[in-house]
Design a protein around this motif. Structure first.
Motif, PDB file in Angstrom:
ATOM      1  N   ALA A  77       0.829  -1.211   0.000  1.00 32.35           N
ATOM      2  CA  ALA A  77       0.000   0.000   0.000  1.00 32.35           C
ATOM      3  C   ALA A  77       0.860   1.255   0.000  1.00 32.35           C
ATOM      4  N   GLY A  78       1.854   1.301   0.896  1.00 31.47           N
ATOM      5  CA  GLY A  78       2.699   2.485   0.996  1.00 31.47           C
ATOM      6  C   GLY A  78       3.436   2.806  -0.290  1.00 31.47           C
ATOM      7  N   PRO A  79       4.180   1.843  -0.856  1.00 32.61           N
ATOM      8  CA  PRO A  79       4.894   2.106  -2.102  1.00 32.61           C
ATOM      9  C   PRO A  79       3.983   2.538  -3.252  1.00 32.61           C
ATOM     10  N   LEU A  80       2.844   1.873  -3.428  1.00 35.24           N
ATOM     11  CA  LEU A  80       1.967   2.216  -4.548  1.00 35.24           C
ATOM     12  C   LEU A  80       1.377   3.614  -4.398  1.00 35.24           C
ATOM     13  N   ILE A  81       1.002   3.987  -3.185  1.00 32.31           N
ATOM     14  CA  ILE A  81       0.472   5.335  -2.959  1.00 32.31           C
ATOM     15  C   ILE A  81       1.564   6.368  -3.194  1.00 32.31           C
ATOM     16  N   LEU A  82       2.762   6.111  -2.672  1.00 31.37           N
ATOM     17  CA  LEU A  82       3.857   7.076  -2.832  1.00 31.37           C
ATOM     18  C   LEU A  82       4.235   7.269  -4.295  1.00 31.37           C
ATOM     19  N   ILE A  83       4.320   6.172  -5.046  1.00 33.88           N
ATOM     20  CA  ILE A  83       4.688   6.274  -6.459  1.00 33.88           C
ATOM     21  C   ILE A  83       3.629   7.048  -7.240  1.00 33.88           C
ATOM     22  N   LYS A  84       2.360   6.753  -6.991  1.00 34.37           N
ATOM     23  CA  LYS A  84       1.281   7.457  -7.692  1.00 34.37           C
ATOM     24  C   LYS A  84       1.242   8.925  -7.291  1.00 34.37           C
ATOM     25  N   ALA A  85       1.429   9.205  -5.996  1.00 32.69           N
ATOM     26  CA  ALA A  85       1.423  10.589  -5.522  1.00 32.69           C
ATOM     27  C   ALA A  85       2.602  11.365  -6.110  1.00 32.69           C
ATOM     28  N   HIS A  86       3.767  10.742  -6.101  1.00 34.93           N
ATOM     29  CA  HIS A  86       4.963  11.388  -6.652  1.00 34.93           C
ATOM     30  C   HIS A  86       4.810  11.653  -8.140  1.00 34.93           C
ATOM     31  N   HIS A  87       4.291  10.663  -8.867  1.00 34.87           N
ATOM     32  CA  HIS A  87       4.107  10.815 -10.304  1.00 34.87           C
ATOM     33  C   HIS A  87       3.129  11.954 -10.612  1.00 34.87           C
ATOM     34  N   THR A  88       2.071  12.056  -9.824  1.00 33.82           N
ATOM     35  CA  THR A  88       1.104  13.149 -10.017  1.00 33.82           C
ATOM     36  C   THR A  88       1.774  14.500  -9.809  1.00 33.82           C
ATOM     37  N   LEU A  89       2.588  14.603  -8.771  1.00 33.11           N
ATOM     38  CA  LEU A  89       3.303  15.861  -8.509  1.00 33.11           C
ATOM     39  C   LEU A  89       4.251  16.183  -9.660  1.00 33.11           C
ATOM     40  N   GLU A  90       4.913  15.166 -10.193  1.00 35.50           N
ATOM     41  CA  GLU A  90       5.817  15.382 -11.326  1.00 35.50           C
ATOM     42  C   GLU A  90       5.071  15.885 -12.558  1.00 35.50           C
ATOM     43  N   LYS A  91       3.883  15.352 -12.799  1.00 35.50           N
ATOM     44  CA  LYS A  91       3.120  15.774 -13.970  1.00 35.50           C
ATOM     45  C   LYS A  91       2.766  17.251 -13.910  1.00 35.50           C
ATOM     46  N   HIS A  92       2.729  17.800 -12.718  1.00 39.85           N
ATOM     47  CA  HIS A  92       2.462  19.229 -12.548  1.00 39.85           C
ATOM     48  C   HIS A  92       3.731  20.078 -12.599  1.00 39.85           C
ATOM     49  N   THR A  93       4.885  19.503 -12.269  1.00 40.03           N
ATOM     50  CA  THR A  93       6.083  20.318 -12.062  1.00 40.03           C
ATOM     51  C   THR A  93       7.199  20.096 -13.078  1.00 40.03           C
ATOM     52  N   LEU A  94       7.126  19.048 -13.897  1.00 42.47           N
ATOM     53  CA  LEU A  94       8.162  18.779 -14.884  1.00 42.47           C
ATOM     54  C   LEU A  94       7.661  19.070 -16.296  1.00 42.47           C
ATOM     55  N   THR A  95       8.598  19.283 -17.197  1.00 45.45           N
ATOM     56  CA  THR A  95       8.235  19.519 -18.590  1.00 45.45           C
ATOM     57  C   THR A  95       7.916  18.205 -19.293  1.00 45.45           C
ATOM     58  N   LYS A  96       7.329  18.324 -20.470  1.00 45.09           N
ATOM     59  CA  LYS A  96       6.956  17.151 -21.252  1.00 45.09           C
ATOM     60  C   LYS A  96       8.143  16.227 -21.496  1.00 45.09           C
ATOM     61  N   TRP A  97       9.295  16.798 -21.865  1.00 39.79           N
ATOM     62  CA  TRP A  97      10.423  15.952 -22.228  1.00 39.79           C
ATOM     63  C   TRP A  97      11.171  15.433 -21.005  1.00 39.79           C
TER      64      TRP A  97
END
Length: 398
Positions: free
Chosen positions: A270-290
């Motif tokens: 549970a912990g790893p899957l939530i963290l990875i999904k949460a982190h990925h969501t934050l990245e989609k907001h803060t990183l560029t397309k490439w």
């Protein structure tokens, strides 16, 4: 007597190894358990008692939890690594850390050989052997279960002959608990069409009331849970304790093994899957397309290579440098809602959010360009495709 360092967990396979190495091979056994966040103090005490009861000369518990996070898990979070889009590498990442610690310990006490309880049908045998060959070349590797081609029933029978009783029901499932999740292997995972029964999961579902939590990241690392700054390892541990009783993170992974056959393993993470999904969501907001595109490709290679035990290849350090560089703006808070058997990412808050309405709102209003700018851009952007169609239509008409 020659010294052998035995990777020891106190389970069926390593209990067999203790007796076999001592009684049959006449070796002086020095057992070592590497704690990567999967053992409580009480469990470590019980493992030590069991080791001495099985006749080891010495026993050592090495706490590598912080090393495990710093050297391995941090980069799995940075890379949002899920093998085959499913599995957070709960065991494979852990084995790399454990094998490295065991090799260093064997070198420290001057052991002539090192032993592990891997079978001949799984990935661990390759991971352990490769890392031992790299860090302690020349030290003999002994693998009784693999070499003797033993079944679990044969191991239980052998131990019984030497006065060691193993509960067959406990031996029915192979459970490996660590900081990055718990794996579960049993009769059902050896098939392609059966799912693990409810009782096989180490954590039972006891919480059904939805709740909202927050996770704070700084440069890609989780540092706070529900606004309490407790450090990354504690975030993982407490998030696991919080979410696991919901039944979140249960699944069965099917993948390609190092030895070329398909394999199935159950896991709860549970912990790893939530963290990875949460982190990925934050990245989609803060990183560029490439940044996102290249991270996906590089992280997939990183995860696969780690899964195969190749953590000491220098290319892994190169990839880690890239992943670290890409995290400089991945800071902010992620809001998550927990439900029975699922979780929902509600949204994020970040000073680095590239969705800032200062530059416009998608589908609503733009602030950085005019309609005429778009007309010209669309014409140039599609120019080569337009030329291709004109040329090919001309050729077809001849």
């Amino acid at each position: 007597m020659k010294k052998v360092v035995l990777a020891f967990s106190g389970g069926l396979d390593t209990s067999f190894c203790c007796i076999y190495l001592t009684k049959d091979l006449g070796l002086e056994v020095h057992s070592v358990v590497v704690n990567t966040g999967g053992f409580s103090e009480e469990e470590l005490i019980q493992i030590e008692k069991r080791a001495y009861a099985l006749g080891v000369k010495s026993h050592r518990a090495i706490d590598s939890t912080e090393d495990y996070y710093r050297d391995t898990l941090k980069y799995l979070i940075f890379g949002n690594v899920l093998k085959n889009g499913t599995y957070p590498l709960s065991v494979s990442a852990e084995r790399v850390c454990q094998a490295t610690a065991i090799a260093n310990y064997a070198n420290k006490i001057g052991a002539e050989s090192v032993a592990h309880g891997s079978t001949g049908a799984g990935n661990d045998q390759v991971r352990f052997d490769m890392i031992f060959n790299t860090i302690i070349p020349g030290v003999e590797i002994i693998t009784p279960i693999r070499d003797l081609k033993l079944s679990r029933e044969q191991e239980i029978e052998y131990l019984a002959k030497h006065g060691v009783e193993i509960n067959p029901e406990k031996a029915k499932y192979s459970i490996n608990k660590g900081l990055w999740g718990t794996s579960v292997g049993g009769a059902e995972t050896l098939t392609s069409n059966q799912y693990l029964p409810e009782g096989a999961w180490p954590t039972q579902v006891t919480n059904t009331t939805p709740q909202t939590i927050t996770i704070d990241f700084v440069k890609g690392e989780p540092i706070a849970l529900n606004e309490r700054q407790i450090g990354s390892v504690k975030v993982i541990q407490e998030l696991q304790e919080l979410a696991q009783p919901y039944g979140i993170g249960r699944d069965i992974h099917v993948g390609d093994t190092i030895i070329g056959i398909k394999g199935r393993v159950g896991f709860e993470a549970a912990g790893p899957l939530i963290l990875i999904k949460a982190h990925h969501t934050l990245e989609k907001h803060t990183l560029t397309k490439w940044q996102l595109a290249w991270k996906d490709q590089i992280a997939a290679f990183y995860g696969n290579y780690m899964h195969e035990g190749q953590m000491h290849d220098p290319v892994m350090r190169d990839i880690e440098a890239f992943l670290t560089s890409a995290q400089q703006s991945v800071s902010g808070r992620v809001i998550v809602e927990l439900h029975p058997y699922r979780f929902v990412i509600i949204g994020i808050e970040s000073d680095y959010d590239l969705m800032s309405n200062k530059f416009g709102s998608y589908g609503e209003m733009n602030e950085g360009y005019t309609g005429d700018d778009v007309k010209g851009f669309a014409k140039i952007f599609g120019n080569q495709t337009n030329i291709w169609h004109k040329v090919n239509e001309s050729v077809k008409g001849q």
